[in-house]
Design a protein around this motif. Structure first.
Motif, PDB file in Angstrom:
ATOM      1  N   SER A  36       0.630  -1.561   0.088  1.00  0.00           N
ATOM      2  CA  SER A  36       0.106  -0.277  -0.267  1.00  0.00           C
ATOM      3  C   SER A  36       1.445   0.936   0.484  1.00  0.00           C
ATOM      4  N   ILE A  37       0.299   1.835  -1.263  1.00  0.00           N
ATOM      5  CA  ILE A  37       1.392   3.646  -0.842  1.00  0.00           C
ATOM      6  C   ILE A  37       0.149   4.938  -0.874  1.00  0.00           C
ATOM      7  N   GLY A  38       1.231   5.449  -0.591  1.00  0.00           N
ATOM      8  CA  GLY A  38       0.471   6.509  -0.118  1.00  0.00           C
ATOM      9  C   GLY A  38       0.556   7.745   0.016  1.00  0.00           C
ATOM     10  N   TRP A  39       0.666   9.199  -1.007  1.00  0.00           N
ATOM     11  CA  TRP A  39       1.151  10.478  -0.552  1.00  0.00           C
ATOM     12  C   TRP A  39      -0.033  11.149   0.748  1.00  0.00           C
ATOM     13  N   PHE A  40       1.298  11.911   1.540  1.00  0.00           N
ATOM     14  CA  PHE A  40       1.153  12.724   2.634  1.00  0.00           C
ATOM     15  C   PHE A  40       1.619  14.312   2.310  1.00  0.00           C
ATOM     16  N   ARG A  41       1.018  15.224   2.872  1.00  0.00           N
ATOM     17  CA  ARG A  41       1.496  16.677   2.228  1.00  0.00           C
ATOM     18  C   ARG A  41       1.401  17.345   4.067  1.00  0.00           C
ATOM     19  N   GLN A  42       2.654  18.103   4.319  1.00  0.00           N
ATOM     20  CA  GLN A  42       2.013  19.149   5.542  1.00  0.00           C
ATOM     21  C   GLN A  42       3.038  20.611   5.455  1.00  0.00           C
ATOM     22  N   ALA A  43       1.603  21.717   5.577  1.00  0.00           N
ATOM     23  CA  ALA A  43       1.959  22.896   5.365  1.00  0.00           C
ATOM     24  C   ALA A  43       3.010  23.493   6.370  1.00  0.00           C
ATOM     25  N   PRO A  44       3.453  24.562   6.646  1.00  0.00           N
ATOM     26  CA  PRO A  44       3.869  24.839   7.625  1.00  0.00           C
ATOM     27  C   PRO A  44       3.203  25.524   8.847  1.00  0.00           C
ATOM     28  N   GLU A  49      -0.706  15.622   6.221  1.00  0.00           N
ATOM     29  CA  GLU A  49      -2.525  15.375   6.323  1.00  0.00           C
ATOM     30  C   GLU A  49      -2.853  14.464   5.345  1.00  0.00           C
ATOM     31  N   GLY A  50      -3.229  13.217   5.001  1.00  0.00           N
ATOM     32  CA  GLY A  50      -3.600  12.170   3.918  1.00  0.00           C
ATOM     33  C   GLY A  50      -4.156  12.503   3.293  1.00  0.00           C
ATOM     34  N   VAL A  51      -3.643  12.568   2.159  1.00  0.00           N
ATOM     35  CA  VAL A  51      -4.269  13.090   0.573  1.00  0.00           C
ATOM     36  C   VAL A  51      -4.349  11.912  -0.109  1.00  0.00           C
ATOM     37  N   SER A  52      -3.825  10.740   0.029  1.00  0.00           N
ATOM     38  CA  SER A  52      -4.892   9.868  -1.536  1.00  0.00           C
ATOM     39  C   SER A  52      -3.380   8.681  -1.095  1.00  0.00           C
ATOM     40  N   CYS A  53      -4.159   7.442  -1.502  1.00  0.00           N
ATOM     41  CA  CYS A  53      -3.150   6.081  -1.211  1.00  0.00           C
ATOM     42  C   CYS A  53      -3.778   4.796  -2.064  1.00  0.00           C
ATOM     43  N   ILE A  54      -3.115   4.099  -2.272  1.00  0.00           N
ATOM     44  CA  ILE A  54      -3.606   3.068  -3.795  1.00  0.00           C
ATOM     45  C   ILE A  54      -3.012   2.011  -2.436  1.00  0.00           C
ATOM     46  N   ARG A  55      -3.823   0.493  -3.529  1.00  0.00           N
ATOM     47  CA  ARG A  55      -3.617  -0.613  -3.289  1.00  0.00           C
ATOM     48  C   ARG A  55      -2.582  -1.091  -4.323  1.00  0.00           C
ATOM     49  N   GLY A  56      -1.254  -1.513  -4.405  1.00  0.00           N
ATOM     50  CA  GLY A  56      -0.791  -2.232  -5.388  1.00  0.00           C
ATOM     51  C   GLY A  56      -1.257  -3.683  -5.803  1.00  0.00           C
ATOM     52  N   ALA A  64      -8.300  12.231   0.556  1.00  0.00           N
ATOM     53  CA  ALA A  64      -8.973  13.148   1.465  1.00  0.00           C
ATOM     54  C   ALA A  64     -10.657  13.896   0.283  1.00  0.00           C
ATOM     55  N   ASP A  65     -10.853  14.235   1.205  1.00  0.00           N
ATOM     56  CA  ASP A  65     -11.736  15.352   0.741  1.00  0.00           C
ATOM     57  C   ASP A  65     -11.505  16.426  -0.064  1.00  0.00           C
ATOM     58  N   SER A  66      -9.982  17.061   0.647  1.00  0.00           N
ATOM     59  CA  SER A  66      -9.798  18.456  -0.082  1.00  0.00           C
ATOM     60  C   SER A  66      -9.237  18.305  -1.338  1.00  0.00           C
ATOM     61  N   VAL A  67      -8.892  17.464  -1.685  1.00  0.00           N
ATOM     62  CA  VAL A  67      -8.430  17.202  -3.056  1.00  0.00           C
ATOM     63  C   VAL A  67      -9.147  15.833  -3.955  1.00  0.00           C
ATOM     64  N   THR A  92      -0.503  24.193  -1.425  1.00  0.00           N
ATOM     65  CA  THR A  92       1.196  24.067  -1.057  1.00  0.00           C
ATOM     66  C   THR A  92       1.450  23.711   0.408  1.00  0.00           C
ATOM     67  N   ALA A  93       2.362  22.892   0.054  1.00  0.00           N
ATOM     68  CA  ALA A  93       2.931  22.012   1.371  1.00  0.00           C
ATOM     69  C   ALA A  93       4.521  21.505   0.512  1.00  0.00           C
ATOM     70  N   VAL A  94       4.959  20.409   2.007  1.00  0.00           N
ATOM     71  CA  VAL A  94       5.734  19.554   1.288  1.00  0.00           C
ATOM     72  C   VAL A  94       5.355  17.989   1.645  1.00  0.00           C
ATOM     73  N   TYR A  95       5.229  17.659  -0.079  1.00  0.00           N
ATOM     74  CA  TYR A  95       4.037  15.609  -0.293  1.00  0.00           C
ATOM     75  C   TYR A  95       5.082  15.123  -0.102  1.00  0.00           C
ATOM     76  N   TYR A  96       5.270  13.605   1.001  1.00  0.00           N
ATOM     77  CA  TYR A  96       5.669  12.791   1.005  1.00  0.00           C
ATOM     78  C   TYR A  96       5.019  12.075   0.473  1.00  0.00           C
ATOM     79  N   CYS A  97       5.585  10.682   0.137  1.00  0.00           N
ATOM     80  CA  CYS A  97       5.185   9.428  -0.110  1.00  0.00           C
ATOM     81  C   CYS A  97       5.572   8.170   0.911  1.00  0.00           C
ATOM     82  N   ALA A  98       4.513   7.481   1.158  1.00  0.00           N
ATOM     83  CA  ALA A  98       5.317   6.060   1.712  1.00  0.00           C
ATOM     84  C   ALA A  98       4.060   5.178   1.943  1.00  0.00           C
ATOM     85  N   ALA A  99       5.333   3.688   2.251  1.00  0.00           N
ATOM     86  CA  ALA A  99       4.733   2.797   1.528  1.00  0.00           C
ATOM     87  C   ALA A  99       4.390   1.950   2.760  1.00  0.00           C
TER      88      ALA A  99
END
Length: 127
Positions: A36-44, A49-56, A64-67, A92-99
């Protein structure tokens, strides 16, 4: 050891698009099929915040509702993409992926756990 490397961030104007990539590498023969892989973001000054994820395994996704309706997550064998359209200043944020190994960590609640993180890529939306 699994490594995640994000790319594709930058400075864009409101309404424009960006595509982020998360290249995932590991042992010989590695495939995203069991992950499972996801994208998160963090603004100053804000919480991550969890943005999205996908099952491989089957490509099931969460947003997320915001996107929702603006961002699209996809994957191929070893890379996960986040297509971001109609960008807003609040994106606007730093976007991170996670696994996380295991396909059920991406659910209706987002990516619920992660063992591996990328270094992040800056996305700035400003006129």
């Amino acid at each position: 050891q699994v490594q995640l490397v994000e790319s594709g961030g930058g400075l864009v104007q409101p309404g424009e698009s960006l595509r982020l990539s998360c290249a995932v590498s590991g042992f010989s023969g590695f495939t995203l099929h069991y992950w499972s892989i996801g994208w998160f973001r963090q603004a100053p000054g804000k919480e991550r915040e969890g943005v999205s994820c996908i099952r491989g395994s089957d490509g099931s996704t969460y947003y997320a509702d915001s996107v929702k309706g603006r961002f699209t997550i996809s994957r191929d064998n070893a890379t996960v993409y986040l297509q971001m359209n109609s960008l807003k200043p609040e994106d606007t944020a730093v976007y991170y992926c996670a696994a996380m190994r295991g396909v059920y960590y991406c659910s209706a609640y987002g990516l619920t756990d992660a063992d591996y993180w990328g270094q992040g890529t800056q996305v700035t939306v400003s006129s």
